[in-house]
Design a protein around this motif. Structure first.
Motif, PDB file in Angstrom:
ATOM      1  N   GLU A  10      42.233  48.922  43.957  1.00  0.00           N
ATOM      2  CA  GLU A  10      43.031  48.197  42.320  1.00  0.00           C
ATOM      3  C   GLU A  10      42.602  47.652  41.343  1.00  0.00           C
ATOM      4  N   PRO A  11      41.686  47.242  41.217  1.00  0.00           N
ATOM      5  CA  PRO A  11      41.554  45.789  40.821  1.00  0.00           C
ATOM      6  C   PRO A  11      42.141  45.629  39.375  1.00  0.00           C
ATOM      7  N   GLU A  12      42.870  46.606  39.148  1.00  0.00           N
ATOM      8  CA  GLU A  12      43.630  46.042  37.397  1.00  0.00           C
ATOM      9  C   GLU A  12      44.892  45.669  38.115  1.00  0.00           C
ATOM     10  N   ARG A  13      45.764  46.791  39.485  1.00  0.00           N
ATOM     11  CA  ARG A  13      46.525  46.573  39.946  1.00  0.00           C
ATOM     12  C   ARG A  13      47.141  44.731  39.997  1.00  0.00           C
ATOM     13  N   CYS A  30      35.797  38.439  39.409  1.00  0.00           N
ATOM     14  CA  CYS A  30      35.575  37.309  39.026  1.00  0.00           C
ATOM     15  C   CYS A  30      35.711  36.860  40.329  1.00  0.00           C
ATOM     16  N   VAL A  31      34.911  35.949  41.783  1.00  0.00           N
ATOM     17  CA  VAL A  31      35.310  35.666  42.406  1.00  0.00           C
ATOM     18  C   VAL A  31      36.524  34.188  42.474  1.00  0.00           C
ATOM     19  N   SER A  32      36.521  33.732  40.781  1.00  0.00           N
ATOM     20  CA  SER A  32      37.748  32.736  40.478  1.00  0.00           C
ATOM     21  C   SER A  32      39.002  33.830  40.207  1.00  0.00           C
ATOM     22  N   HIS A  33      39.243  34.412  39.982  1.00  0.00           N
ATOM     23  CA  HIS A  33      40.709  35.373  40.139  1.00  0.00           C
ATOM     24  C   HIS A  33      40.322  36.024  41.553  1.00  0.00           C
ATOM     25  N   ILE A  34      39.583  35.957  42.174  1.00  0.00           N
ATOM     26  CA  ILE A  34      40.172  36.865  43.347  1.00  0.00           C
ATOM     27  C   ILE A  34      40.839  35.003  44.359  1.00  0.00           C
ATOM     28  N   GLU A  48      43.594  39.771  31.500  1.00  0.00           N
ATOM     29  CA  GLU A  48      43.560  38.547  30.625  1.00  0.00           C
ATOM     30  C   GLU A  48      42.336  37.317  31.225  1.00  0.00           C
ATOM     31  N   GLY A  49      41.116  37.116  30.630  1.00  0.00           N
ATOM     32  CA  GLY A  49      40.525  36.549  30.843  1.00  0.00           C
ATOM     33  C   GLY A  49      39.339  36.472  31.505  1.00  0.00           C
ATOM     34  N   ALA A  50      39.693  37.890  31.700  1.00  0.00           N
ATOM     35  CA  ALA A  50      38.293  38.620  32.696  1.00  0.00           C
ATOM     36  C   ALA A  50      37.237  39.443  31.675  1.00  0.00           C
ATOM     37  N   ILE A  51      36.103  38.802  32.119  1.00  0.00           N
ATOM     38  CA  ILE A  51      34.531  38.922  30.898  1.00  0.00           C
ATOM     39  C   ILE A  51      34.276  40.118  31.341  1.00  0.00           C
TER      40      ILE A  51
END
Length: 110
Positions: free
Chosen positions: A33-36, A53-57, A41-44
């Protein structure tokens, strides 16, 4: 092994090895559930379509980027996630078809 013993499927063993690490197991769970679990914000790219994105992970798990990349590469080698490049960033999403095949194989194996 005896004649009647069947060697375990190497793909199943690879997936189980990847999931044996608690952090990798948590990552694959969050990607369900990636949206959860990840900020939009900031997702491209759309996290559901392209992946996270690996940076969000990395920001969520709080580990070094190199560690997260190694963990995601292990999940990718096991066929549990797919990587997509968007510009200079790598995005990951679950491979639901492969996960379903793994669950079915486990049901027949154990």
């Amino acid at each position: 092994m005896t004649e009647s013993a069947v060697a375990p499927d190497p793909d199943v063993l690879l997936a189980l090895r990847a999931l044996s690490n608690p952090v990798r197991l948590q990552l694959i769970s969050w990607l369900r559930e990636p949206e959860r679990h990840f900020p939009l914000e900031g997702a491209i790219a759309d996290p559901a379509e392209v992946g996270v994105c690996v940076s969000h992970i990395q920001a969520k798990v709080g580990l070094a980027q190199s560690t997260v990349s190694a963990y995601m590469a292990e999940l990718q080698r096991a066929g549990l996630v797919r990587a997509t490049r968007v510009g200079k960033w790598t995005h990951y999403r679950r491979d639901e078809q492969r996960i379903a095949q793994l669950v079915a194989a486990l049901g027949q194996t154990i």
